[in-house]
Structure formats: C-alpha cells, structure tokens
Write an enzyme that holds these catalytic residues in place. Structure first.
Site, PDB file in Angstrom:
ATOM      1  N   HIS A 113       0.747  -1.117   0.080  1.00 43.61           N
ATOM      2  CA  HIS A 113       0.024  -0.057  -0.097  1.00 43.61           C
ATOM      3  C   HIS A 113       0.725   1.232  -0.096  1.00 43.61           C
ATOM      4  O   HIS A 113       0.353   2.516   0.224  1.00 43.61           O
ATOM      5  CB  HIS A 113      -0.995  -0.164   1.226  1.00 43.61           C
ATOM      6  N   HIS A 133      -5.605   0.910  -2.944  1.00 44.96           N
ATOM      7  CA  HIS A 133      -6.792   0.800  -4.062  1.00 44.96           C
ATOM      8  C   HIS A 133      -6.664   2.170  -4.902  1.00 44.96           C
ATOM      9  O   HIS A 133      -6.308   2.914  -4.451  1.00 44.96           O
ATOM     10  CB  HIS A 133      -8.276   0.847  -3.556  1.00 44.96           C
ATOM     11  N   GLY A 167     -11.496  -0.702  -7.484  1.00 48.62           N
ATOM     12  CA  GLY A 167     -12.465   0.333  -8.443  1.00 48.62           C
ATOM     13  C   GLY A 167     -12.128   0.010  -9.828  1.00 48.62           C
ATOM     14  O   GLY A 167     -12.406   0.804 -10.328  1.00 48.62           O
ATOM     15  N   SER A 188     -15.705  -8.058  -7.113  1.00 44.33           N
ATOM     16  CA  SER A 188     -17.230  -8.130  -7.242  1.00 44.33           C
ATOM     17  C   SER A 188     -17.367  -7.907  -8.814  1.00 44.33           C
ATOM     18  O   SER A 188     -18.531  -8.101  -9.308  1.00 44.33           O
ATOM     19  CB  SER A 188     -17.566  -7.444  -6.465  1.00 44.33           C
TER      20      SER A 188
END
Length: 217
Positions: A113, A133, A167, A188
C-alpha cells in the site's frame, strides 16, 4: 505475441480475487465459466478454515481450473500441500524472504500500500505486487484511493511487476496499464456481476487491446 517480463508474467494479466461472499461451489462454477479469460484466481477467504480452503481448491481443480492459475492468500501451507501456483502475502503474513527461502517453488505475490512496502517486498523476493486501491470502491468506504499517481510511484520504485486493484472497471483499465500496471485485479466486478462471463471478457479484451496498442508504438 504476448509480452513477458523477467518474472514470467504476461503483460496485461487479469487476476480475479474471491469476494468472501460466495460458497466454494459457487466460486468454482463461475471460475469454470470464465477461466479462459482469467490468468490467475486468488482465494482470499479469511473466514474459511484450512480444510475449507483445500476443499475449495479441489472444487476448482475438478472444474478444470489448472493449478498454475490458482493462488492462495496468506495460507502458505495450503498453497504448498495442494501444489497450486503460489501464495499472496498480506501485511500480517510471514515475511517474503522467509517464504522465498523455505518455499522457493511457489510464486510469491505481496499486497502493498506504499512505496516503502513495495520496495521492501520486491527486494526480498516477491515475484509481483498487488497495489491499491487505485479508484474509489465500496469495499473501502471512507478511505481515499491511492490513485494513478500512487500507482506510478510504486511502479517506478519496485523492481517487479505491479498489479493494480481497487475500483478497476473495463472503462478505466486502459489508464491503469498506461500508468505502469502489468495487469489488473478484480473481485465483485466479475464474480458478483449479473453475467460474470460477459464481464470477464470485457476486462480481458480491454487488456488485450492495450497490449496490442503498446506493441505498435
């Protein structure tokens, strides 16, 4: 012709990561449908026991998913005993150099990260990094994305390929690759989609188009 880096990773890889919201049977059924368009399946299931993880891998293998496409998050022992491609290490996992020394046959990914984490992981034996992200995502509510600038900094600093996560959509896939990512990771966006196959094809086709465009430059 596919572009490969020094670590054997194809340019424009699509990684699909389990969501923690589906059974092993459901996950394996979707994987069977989409695996022609997916380069790596990650089992990231914090609530599953080791036995459940092994059973999930058995389901995937039974559905025709090659072991060289399967990565286990954190559970080094499970990855080792099942003979799959490798392990994805998190911040709470055993350090990468120890895993590299003990399990040299495994492909080792590290979730990072920051630039500091990326440099450390790449210097100590990681084969690739998962960084994010990148964009706002419902899975990280209230947490600001690290953005494309963060991605560029990590890519410049690390000596191994970087997979972008967080995202990612078919529509923004191109700019993640143009900013240095070697591939993208999706949860997802594919596995919980109304039509997972359609989504997997959309992601992979965009990755393919970007790679082809790069070859003509």
């Amino acid at each position: 012709m596919e572009q490969r880096n020094d670590h054997g990773m194809e340019r424009g890889e699509l990684h699909v990561i389990s969501t923690g919201r589906q059974s092993s049977e459901t996950l394996a059924s979707i994987a069977e449908e989409i695996h022609d368009y997916v380069d790596v399946f990650h089992l990231r299931e914090k609530a599953w026991s080791d036995r459940e993880m092994v059973e999930a891998i058995e389901w995937l293998l039974a559905m025709g998913i090659p072991p060289e496409k399967i990565v286990v998050n954190h559970r080094i022992d499970v990855a080792h005993v099942t003979g799959v491609k490798g392990v994805q290490l998190a911040h709470h996992s055993i350090d990468v150099s120890t895993v590299r020394n003990a399990f040299g046959h495994l492909s080792i990914g590290c979730s990072v990260h920051s630039v500091k984490e990326a440099v450390s992981a790449s210097e100590h034996g990681a084969d690739y990094l998962l960084f994010g992200h990148i964009y706002p995502t419902s899975s990280k509510p209230g947490l600001a994305p690290r953005g494309l600038e963060g991605l560029r900094q990590v890519v410049r600093s690390a000596s191994v390929p970087v997979i972008a996560i967080g995202g990612i959509t078919p529509e923004n896939t191109r700019e993640t690759i143009q900013n240095g990512a070697s591939g993208t990771a999706v949860l997802s966006g594919i596995l919980l989609a109304e039509d997972p196959l359609e989504k997997a094809i959309a992601y992979k086709e965009e990755l393919r188009r970007v790679a082809e465009d790069e070859q003509t430059i």
